[in-house]
Motif scaffolding. Structure first.
Motif: not given
Length: 121
Positions: A6-16
């Motif tokens: 897997e790839s692509g996990g990260d921190l994102v803001q709500p609504g992102g």
């Protein structure tokens, strides 16, 4: 030997938005079903998020319907999960899963190691 990465996990803001990708490799005859699961907290039950068959028919958990989209490229042996309108409760470790037919024509289930998605401001 078969691997799912897997790839692509990260921190994102709500609504992102965020897209997770998973690539299968190894001696593979056919991949019948690909799916994404998630575990929101350690010890909590694994939740099925979305599945897609080799006929490209998707299904979604009620909690993500209308926000997430699963797609696959059978030639490349990949599956993506496009996540929109992310909420804090989508925070989880996301796991790729695949039902794979090997050279002996038997079907086996494989898992990736997981990728962390954190939705937070």
């Amino acid at each position: 030997q078969v691997q799912l990465v897997e790839s692509g996990g990260d921190l994102v803001q709500p609504g992102g938005s965020m897209t997770l990708s998973c690539a299968a490799s190894g001696t593979i005859v056919r991949i019948s079903r690909m799916a994404w699961y998630r575990r929101q907290t350690p010890g909590k039950q694994l939740e099925l998020v979305a599945t897609i068959t080799d006929g490209e028919i998707p299904e979604y958990a009620d909690s993500v319907k209308g926000r997430f989209a699963i797609s696959r490229d059978s030639a490349k042996m990949t599956v993506d999960l496009r996540m929109n309108s992310l909420k804090p409760e989508d925070t989880a470790v996301y796991y790729c899963n695949a039902r794979i037919q090997r050279g002996n024509l038997r079907e086996y289930e494989y898992w990736g190691r997981g990728t962390q998605v954190t939705v937070s401001s």
